[in-house]
Design a protein around this motif. Structure first.
Motif, PDB file in Angstrom:
ATOM      1  N   CYS A   1      -2.940   4.835   7.566  1.00 60.30           N
ATOM      2  CA  CYS A   1      -3.392   3.686   8.350  1.00 60.30           C
ATOM      3  C   CYS A   1      -2.686   3.706   9.700  1.00 60.30           C
ATOM      4  O   CYS A   1      -1.456   3.758   9.765  1.00 60.30           O
ATOM      5  CB  CYS A   1      -3.086   2.379   7.609  1.00 60.30           C
ATOM      6  SG  CYS A   1      -3.313   0.908   8.638  1.00 60.30           S
TER       7      CYS A   1
ATOM      8  N   GLU B   1      -2.372   1.421  11.771  1.00 58.21           N
ATOM      9  CA  GLU B   1      -1.731   0.144  12.104  1.00 58.21           C
ATOM     10  C   GLU B   1      -0.361   0.018  11.442  1.00 58.21           C
ATOM     11  O   GLU B   1       0.616  -0.348  12.090  1.00 58.21           O
ATOM     12  CB  GLU B   1      -2.623  -1.029  11.653  1.00 58.21           C
ATOM     13  CG  GLU B   1      -3.855  -1.244  12.504  1.00 58.21           C
ATOM     14  CD  GLU B   1      -3.521  -1.638  13.935  1.00 58.21           C
ATOM     15  OE1 GLU B   1      -2.624  -2.490  14.130  1.00 58.21           O
ATOM     16  OE2 GLU B   1      -4.149  -1.101  14.869  1.00 58.21           O
ATOM     17  N   CYS B   2      -0.302   0.313  10.118  1.00 59.75           N
ATOM     18  CA  CYS B   2       0.942   0.060   9.396  1.00 59.75           C
ATOM     19  C   CYS B   2       1.549   1.315   8.764  1.00 59.75           C
ATOM     20  O   CYS B   2       2.556   1.232   8.075  1.00 59.75           O
ATOM     21  CB  CYS B   2       0.722  -1.000   8.311  1.00 59.75           C
ATOM     22  SG  CYS B   2      -0.257  -0.383   6.927  1.00 59.75           S
TER      23      CYS B   2
ATOM     24  N   CYS C   1      -7.455  -0.940   4.812  1.00 62.86           N
ATOM     25  CA  CYS C   1      -6.090  -0.622   4.410  1.00 62.86           C
ATOM     26  C   CYS C   1      -5.643  -1.644   3.364  1.00 62.86           C
ATOM     27  O   CYS C   1      -5.668  -2.841   3.624  1.00 62.86           O
ATOM     28  CB  CYS C   1      -5.160  -0.655   5.617  1.00 62.86           C
ATOM     29  SG  CYS C   1      -3.421  -0.498   5.159  1.00 62.86           S
TER      30      CYS C   1
ATOM     31  N   CYS D   1      -2.262  -3.621   4.992  1.00 63.69           N
ATOM     32  CA  CYS D   1      -2.312  -4.603   6.080  1.00 63.69           C
ATOM     33  C   CYS D   1      -3.736  -5.138   6.293  1.00 63.69           C
ATOM     34  O   CYS D   1      -3.973  -5.957   7.173  1.00 63.69           O
ATOM     35  CB  CYS D   1      -1.782  -4.002   7.379  1.00 63.69           C
ATOM     36  SG  CYS D   1      -2.896  -2.779   8.103  1.00 63.69           S
TER      37      CYS D   1
END
Ligand SMILES: [Zn+2]
Length: 443
Positions: A382, A384-385, A406, A409
């Motif tokens: 992911c 983002e995280c 995800c 998150c």
């Protein structure tokens, strides 16, 4: 501020239109060049231990490439001795002294032989230098340009494109060794930065077209550095489209390419049909007019496909480089290609390797940075995280999972877009690692 230019060489490929007499001279030199090269290859191995190559210690030839004579004596690779070429020309082959034979071509053939060996010493995978075949589809030879001080002084005072032994006369004519003035078609503007002509190669394509490629050198750069864009981009190469970048843009594979490919298949079948028929009727292929005509048509289609693909790759790579300070792609070597034959096929088909190569040489031309990163886990992570699918009791994404969420998150992802964001992140990380403090330039 002192400016250091790296890009002071460029290639210029020009279509030429030789007349019948000039074509004959070209062929004489093509054949002689191949002859000299092949003679040197044939003399490559010697049982005299007198000659030792400078590179022997640094790049020893691996045992599997060693050769022995019939008495079991180890043969050593020889490079051309100073008299090597004279032996080839003067003793047995007086035709190499023909008035149409370009002596620079002879020394270039010798140089090609030497560099083939030097290349082998550094990279063994291609094997020891091989004979050049008369049946190879592209034939050609190399020669070099000379500047005489008289000619240079008379015409401008500095070596240029217009005052060497090889020179551009005007938009429609070029002067080449032995053949004289040949008709050309200059398809692009000539560089204006005091360029001079260095090496020259003449090529004949299976389509029947002739080209001359000039290697130009200059003390000034051939390209201009562009202003910074403060923009960075990563991209993911995949099989559904050509690429997806980290801004979510998708570039499809060009459609015309598929259309022309099916036509190519059809014409190729026709070619082999004609070949078979000629064989059945006991005719030689080179005597069969229909076969030769079809062969040329297939070659033309091939070069059309190739040109269209190159145009597409050039346009896309230039756009990416011009619009971003940093471009990050994936290293194809790290993509496990051998396991996936279909993927490997499609890579050579769409030209990913060529594309990455273009980005690599264009980046410094415009003062940009291009890096390749290992693409592993870029799909499963992911952006983002940094949660990785397949861990913590989750399932890995499969090729059919075009969109996913995800579990950590809850960001909703489009698979290839997410992958290209990860590729950009990897590139940015790589960049901070690869610059040692003393090399950082502060402005
Ligand atoms: Zn996440």
């Amino acid at each position: 501020m002192e400016q250091i230019e790296e890009q002071n060489m460029m290639g210029l490929k020009i279509r030429i239109y030789p007349n019948h007499r000039q074509e004959n001279i070209f062929w004489k030199n093509i054949n002689a060049s191949r002859f000299v090269y092949n003679k040197l290859i044939a003399n490559s191995w010697t049982d005299s231990a007198v000659y030792k190559n400078k590179l022997d210690d640094k790049f020893p030839i691996p045992q599997k490439y060693w050769k022995y004579n019939k008495n079991g004596k180890l043969l050593k690779q020889s490079t051309v001795r100073l008299t090597g070429r004279l032996r080839i020309t003067k003793d047995k082959y007086p035709w190499l002294g023909d008035k149409d034979i370009d002596s620079d071509m002879l020394s270039k053939a010798e140089m090609s032989y030497k560099s083939a060996w030097n290349l082998f010493r550094k990279v063994h995978s291609a094997g020891t230098p091989k004979f050049k075949r008369k049946s190879a589809s592209i034939q050609g030879y190399r020669t070099s340009n000379h500047y005489s001080s008289t000619m240079v002084n008379k015409n401008g005072g500095v070596p240029s494109l217009f005052n060497g032994s090889i020179k551009i006369i005007d938009n429609k004519h070029i002067k080449l060794p032995k053949v004289g003035i040949v008709k050309v078609k200059l398809s692009r503007q000539l560089p204006t930065n005091n360029a001079r002509i260095a090496t020259v190669s003449i090529k004949h394509l299976p389509t029947g077209e002739w080209f001359v490629s000039l290697l130009l050198k200059s003390d000034q750069s051939f390209t201009t550095k562009l202003p910074e864009t403060n923009s960075q981009v990563g991209f993911d190469l995949n099989t559904e489209n050509f690429l997806t970048d980290s801004n979510g843009n998708t570039i499809d594979n060009p459609r015309y390419y598929r259309i022309i490919k099916s036509r190519l298949k059809k014409e190729q079948r026709k070619l082999s049909r004609r070949g078979r028929r000629a064989k059945q009727e006991g005719r030689k292929l080179w005597k069969s007019k229909n076969y030769q005509k079809q062969k040329q048509l297939v070659a033309k289609l091939h070069s059309k496909v190739k040109n269209q693909r190159l145009n597409f790759l050039h346009q896309l790579s230039t756009t990416l480089i011009k619009n971003h300070d940093l471009v990050v792609g994936e290293n194809l070597k790290s993509k496990n290609l051998l396991k996936n034959h279909a993927l490997a096929m499609s890579i050579s088909d769409v030209g990913w390797r060529t594309f990455l190569g273009m980005l690599e040489y264009k980046a410094p031309m415009y003062g940009r940075t291009f890096i390749e990163v290992n693409p592993s886990y870029t799909t499963q992570t992911c952006s983002e995280c940094s949660f990785r699918m397949g861990t913590n009791n989750t399932n890995k994404l499969t090729l059919s999972d075009r969109k996913w969420e995800c579990p950590n998150c809850h960001t909703k992802h489009i698979r290839d877009w997410n992958a290209s964001k990860n590729i950009l992140n990897k590139g940015l990380l790589e960049l901070t690692k690869s610059v040692p403090d003393e090399e950082v330039v502060y402005r």
